[in-house]
Design a protein around this motif. Structure first.
Motif, mmCIF file in Angstrom:
data_model
loop_
_atom_site.group_PDB
_atom_site.id
_atom_site.type_symbol
_atom_site.label_atom_id
_atom_site.label_comp_id
_atom_site.label_asym_id
_atom_site.label_seq_id
_atom_site.Cartn_x
_atom_site.Cartn_y
_atom_site.Cartn_z
ATOM 1 N N ALA A 76 0.821 -1.182 0.075
ATOM 2 C CA ALA A 76 0.007 0.153 0.129
ATOM 3 C C ALA A 76 0.908 1.343 -0.137
ATOM 4 O O ALA A 76 0.385 2.278 -0.741
ATOM 5 C CB ALA A 76 -0.891 -0.120 1.267
ATOM 6 N N ILE A 77 2.067 1.200 0.848
ATOM 7 C CA ILE A 77 2.665 2.498 0.747
ATOM 8 C C ILE A 77 3.502 2.986 -0.415
ATOM 9 O O ILE A 77 3.641 3.828 -0.972
ATOM 10 C CB ILE A 77 3.646 2.309 2.112
ATOM 11 N N CYS A 78 4.155 1.622 -0.835
ATOM 12 C CA CYS A 78 4.592 1.595 -2.260
ATOM 13 C C CYS A 78 3.894 2.154 -3.284
ATOM 14 O O CYS A 78 4.342 2.793 -4.063
ATOM 15 C CB CYS A 78 5.515 0.360 -2.507
ATOM 16 N N ALA A 79 2.817 1.663 -3.487
ATOM 17 C CA ALA A 79 1.759 1.929 -4.271
ATOM 18 C C ALA A 79 1.409 3.498 -4.336
ATOM 19 O O ALA A 79 1.338 4.003 -5.222
ATOM 20 C CB ALA A 79 0.683 1.066 -4.283
ATOM 21 N N LEU A 104 -2.554 -1.919 -10.142
ATOM 22 C CA LEU A 104 -4.151 -2.307 -10.477
ATOM 23 C C LEU A 104 -3.877 -3.837 -10.691
ATOM 24 O O LEU A 104 -4.831 -4.585 -10.301
ATOM 25 C CB LEU A 104 -4.848 -1.494 -11.335
ATOM 26 N N GLY A 105 -3.294 -4.024 -11.716
ATOM 27 C CA GLY A 105 -3.281 -5.719 -12.203
ATOM 28 C C GLY A 105 -2.833 -6.641 -11.351
ATOM 29 O O GLY A 105 -3.460 -7.700 -10.997
ATOM 30 N N LEU A 106 -1.753 -6.130 -10.410
ATOM 31 C CA LEU A 106 -1.629 -6.749 -9.174
ATOM 32 C C LEU A 106 -2.671 -7.156 -8.048
ATOM 33 O O LEU A 106 -2.935 -8.207 -7.750
ATOM 34 C CB LEU A 106 -0.397 -6.285 -8.449
ATOM 35 N N VAL A 107 -3.462 -5.988 -7.810
ATOM 36 C CA VAL A 107 -4.466 -6.058 -6.933
ATOM 37 C C VAL A 107 -5.739 -6.862 -7.627
ATOM 38 O O VAL A 107 -6.260 -7.616 -6.527
ATOM 39 C CB VAL A 107 -5.032 -4.992 -6.496
#
Length: 138
Positions: A7-10, A128-131
């Motif tokens: 979350a922080i990196c994103a 977004l693809g990862l999530v």
């Protein structure tokens, strides 16, 4: 812990890409450095595979994909290898990434009548693809 890191990196990387159309090297290095205690062999394999794929795309497309996106692909691979054991998940993440960015471009071109040659920030779509892959796998 891994979710907090993601979350922080994103947030940091996506904000930079949206504002500046740049993914700063220091953000990628900080992401990788803080990920080191969490890294596994699977994460390294995914990261190197994804980095190699995006590096090849960067070269083939004559730099249509920015090098910041190539660097970010390494981080996305680290997350992929930490959440999934199969390298097939990495392909699924990339499919979701390309589909979501393609839909965005189609909507943007039809709505704004902008050129298909205009630059778009790609980092949001990579995360977004990862999530999406994480949400559909569980």
């Amino acid at each position: 812990m891994l979710w907090c890191h993601l979350a922080i990196c994103a947030v940091v990387i996506v904000a930079s890409d949206l504002r500046l159309h740049k993914i700063r090297r220091r953000d990628i290095l900080l992401s990788v450095a803080t990920f080191l205690p969490l890294v596994s062999m699977s994460a390294l394999v995914h990261a190197l595979a994804n980095y190699s794929f995006f590096r090849l795309l960067h070269w083939i497309t004559s730099r249509a994909i920015g090098y910041g996106d190539v660097r970010l692909s390494f981080v996305i691979g680290l997350y992929s290898g930490s959440f999934f054991s199969s390298v097939q998940a990495l392909a699924i993440i990339n499919i979701y990434t390309w589909l979501s960015s393609g839909i965005y471009v189609l909507v943007k071109v039809s709505w704004d009548r902008t050129s298909t040659k205009s630059r778009i920030p790609f980092a949001p779509f990579m995360f977004l693809g990862l999530v999406i892959a994480l949400m559909t796998a569980r």
